[in-house]
Design a protein around this motif. Sequence first.
Motif, mmCIF file in Angstrom:
data_model
loop_
_atom_site.group_PDB
_atom_site.id
_atom_site.type_symbol
_atom_site.label_atom_id
_atom_site.label_comp_id
_atom_site.label_asym_id
_atom_site.label_seq_id
_atom_site.Cartn_x
_atom_site.Cartn_y
_atom_site.Cartn_z
ATOM 1 N N VAL A 84 26.840 45.757 35.179
ATOM 2 C CA VAL A 84 27.780 44.971 35.979
ATOM 3 C C VAL A 84 28.951 44.540 35.115
ATOM 4 O O VAL A 84 28.847 44.446 33.892
ATOM 5 C CB VAL A 84 27.102 43.715 36.588
ATOM 6 N N ALA A 85 30.063 44.256 35.764
ATOM 7 C CA ALA A 85 31.227 43.720 35.065
ATOM 8 C C ALA A 85 31.011 42.225 34.832
ATOM 9 O O ALA A 85 30.251 41.576 35.559
ATOM 10 C CB ALA A 85 32.488 43.947 35.896
ATOM 11 N N TYR A 86 31.697 41.681 33.834
ATOM 12 C CA TYR A 86 31.593 40.254 33.561
ATOM 13 C C TYR A 86 32.154 39.466 34.736
ATOM 14 O O TYR A 86 33.254 39.721 35.209
ATOM 15 C CB TYR A 86 32.355 39.890 32.282
ATOM 16 N N ASP A 87 31.381 38.516 35.196
ATOM 17 C CA ASP A 87 31.795 37.644 36.294
ATOM 18 C C ASP A 87 31.593 36.200 35.852
ATOM 19 O O ASP A 87 30.459 35.769 35.666
ATOM 20 C CB ASP A 87 30.954 37.942 37.535
ATOM 21 N N PRO A 88 32.675 35.447 35.668
ATOM 22 C CA PRO A 88 32.524 34.060 35.214
ATOM 23 C C PRO A 88 31.637 33.230 36.146
ATOM 24 O O PRO A 88 30.977 32.302 35.700
ATOM 25 C CB PRO A 88 33.954 33.516 35.210
ATOM 26 N N ASP A 89 31.617 33.578 37.433
ATOM 27 C CA ASP A 89 30.777 32.838 38.378
ATOM 28 C C ASP A 89 29.292 33.074 38.148
ATOM 29 O O ASP A 89 28.463 32.291 38.590
ATOM 30 C CB ASP A 89 31.139 33.201 39.816
ATOM 31 N N GLN A 90 28.942 34.164 37.455
ATOM 32 C CA GLN A 90 27.544 34.472 37.164
ATOM 33 C C GLN A 90 27.132 34.083 35.749
ATOM 34 O O GLN A 90 25.968 34.180 35.400
ATOM 35 C CB GLN A 90 27.279 35.972 37.365
ATOM 36 N N HIS A 91 28.094 33.660 34.936
ATOM 37 C CA HIS A 91 27.822 33.305 33.543
ATOM 38 C C HIS A 91 27.171 31.919 33.518
ATOM 39 O O HIS A 91 27.834 30.901 33.749
ATOM 40 C CB HIS A 91 29.122 33.314 32.749
ATOM 41 N N ALA A 92 25.879 31.876 33.233
ATOM 42 C CA ALA A 92 25.112 30.626 33.308
ATOM 43 C C ALA A 92 25.646 29.562 32.346
ATOM 44 O O ALA A 92 25.705 28.386 32.695
ATOM 45 C CB ALA A 92 23.634 30.902 33.024
ATOM 46 N N GLY A 93 26.039 29.956 31.147
ATOM 47 C CA GLY A 93 26.560 28.986 30.184
ATOM 48 C C GLY A 93 27.837 28.333 30.675
ATOM 49 O O GLY A 93 28.020 27.119 30.563
ATOM 50 N N LEU A 94 28.737 29.133 31.256
ATOM 51 C CA LEU A 94 29.982 28.599 31.793
ATOM 52 C C LEU A 94 29.699 27.715 32.997
ATOM 53 O O LEU A 94 30.255 26.626 33.123
ATOM 54 C CB LEU A 94 30.932 29.732 32.169
ATOM 55 N N GLN A 95 28.834 28.165 33.883
ATOM 56 C CA GLN A 95 28.522 27.381 35.075
ATOM 57 C C GLN A 95 27.848 26.061 34.706
ATOM 58 O O GLN A 95 28.103 25.030 35.322
ATOM 59 C CB GLN A 95 27.644 28.188 36.041
ATOM 60 N N TRP A 96 26.994 26.080 33.703
ATOM 61 C CA TRP A 96 26.343 24.850 33.246
ATOM 62 C C TRP A 96 27.391 23.867 32.749
ATOM 63 O O TRP A 96 27.365 22.688 33.058
ATOM 64 C CB TRP A 96 25.344 25.163 32.138
ATOM 65 N N LEU A 97 28.349 24.373 31.970
ATOM 66 C CA LEU A 97 29.389 23.520 31.403
ATOM 67 C C LEU A 97 30.286 22.950 32.492
ATOM 68 O O LEU A 97 30.603 21.766 32.492
ATOM 69 C CB LEU A 97 30.218 24.309 30.389
ATOM 70 N N VAL A 98 30.685 23.762 33.437
ATOM 71 C CA VAL A 98 31.575 23.327 34.510
ATOM 72 C C VAL A 98 30.871 22.328 35.425
ATOM 73 O O VAL A 98 31.471 21.387 35.906
ATOM 74 C CB VAL A 98 32.079 24.542 35.316
ATOM 75 N N GLY A 99 29.565 22.494 35.615
ATOM 76 C CA GLY A 99 28.827 21.656 36.541
ATOM 77 C C GLY A 99 28.315 20.359 35.961
ATOM 78 O O GLY A 99 27.633 19.610 36.635
ATOM 79 N N THR A 100 28.625 20.049 34.688
ATOM 80 C CA THR A 100 28.135 18.827 34.063
ATOM 81 C C THR A 100 29.294 17.982 33.578
ATOM 82 O O THR A 100 30.455 18.322 33.755
ATOM 83 C CB THR A 100 27.229 19.152 32.859
ATOM 84 N N ASP A 101 28.970 16.905 32.902
ATOM 85 C CA ASP A 101 29.991 16.005 32.370
ATOM 86 C C ASP A 101 30.535 16.466 31.024
ATOM 87 O O ASP A 101 31.265 15.737 30.374
ATOM 88 C CB ASP A 101 29.432 14.590 32.249
ATOM 89 N N GLY A 102 30.178 17.686 30.584
ATOM 90 C CA GLY A 102 30.690 18.213 29.327
ATOM 91 C C GLY A 102 29.730 18.075 28.168
ATOM 92 O O GLY A 102 30.058 18.424 27.047
ATOM 93 N N ALA A 103 28.522 17.551 28.420
ATOM 94 C CA ALA A 103 27.530 17.460 27.344
ATOM 95 C C ALA A 103 27.113 18.866 26.937
ATOM 96 O O ALA A 103 27.165 19.796 27.731
ATOM 97 C CB ALA A 103 26.321 16.661 27.813
ATOM 98 N N SER A 104 26.696 19.032 25.691
ATOM 99 C CA SER A 104 26.346 20.345 25.176
ATOM 100 C C SER A 104 25.046 20.854 25.781
ATOM 101 O O SER A 104 24.110 20.090 25.978
ATOM 102 C CB SER A 104 26.188 20.296 23.657
ATOM 103 N N PRO A 105 24.966 22.165 26.061
ATOM 104 C CA PRO A 105 23.720 22.743 26.538
ATOM 105 C C PRO A 105 22.690 22.829 25.422
ATOM 106 O O PRO A 105 23.003 22.580 24.270
ATOM 107 C CB PRO A 105 24.142 24.142 27.003
ATOM 108 N N GLU A 106 21.512 23.209 25.785
ATOM 109 C CA GLU A 106 20.469 23.409 24.786
ATOM 110 C C GLU A 106 20.938 24.475 23.797
ATOM 111 O O GLU A 106 21.600 25.425 24.199
ATOM 112 C CB GLU A 106 19.163 23.864 25.453
ATOM 113 N N PRO A 107 20.588 24.378 22.505
ATOM 114 C CA PRO A 107 21.067 25.338 21.506
ATOM 115 C C PRO A 107 20.705 26.780 21.842
ATOM 116 O O PRO A 107 21.486 27.674 21.583
ATOM 117 C CB PRO A 107 20.378 24.895 20.221
ATOM 118 N N ASP A 108 19.548 27.034 22.436
ATOM 119 C CA ASP A 108 19.144 28.401 22.754
ATOM 120 C C ASP A 108 20.013 29.002 23.848
ATOM 121 O O ASP A 108 20.197 30.199 23.899
ATOM 122 C CB ASP A 108 17.681 28.446 23.190
#
Length: 112
Positions: free
Chosen positions: A85-109
């Motif tokens: 598949v082509a890269y889709d920012p809407d499917q990128h879990a790391g980006l979606q996690w960041l956009v959907g929160t207050d900006g706190a860092s995700p888990e290191p893994d």
Amino acid sequence: MASLAGVAPATRQSGKSRVVGFRWAVDRQLRDALVEWAGDSRLSNAWAADCYRRARQRGHDHPHAVRVLARAWVYVLWRCWHDGVAYDPDQHAGLQWLVGTDGASPEPDQAA
């Protein structure tokens, strides 16, 4: 690919000593391309900017932080290629996690 491009650290181990350092024997054109792309991506992608910022907060200098970001992008590229598949920012879990929160860092893994 990360090792070939030199964005993954090299581990040298012998007996009880273990050293993790810069990888010198690489395809330099590939490393330059990946690092340049990763460095530019942090200007237009919130996930990439956050990944770079966290690397800098951990004490990495700019070149090292950009290689950390490039290694993270290699994992994204691998997943896209593997899934066909082509890269889709809407499917990128790391980006979606960041956009959907207050900006706190995700888990290191999850970050890299």
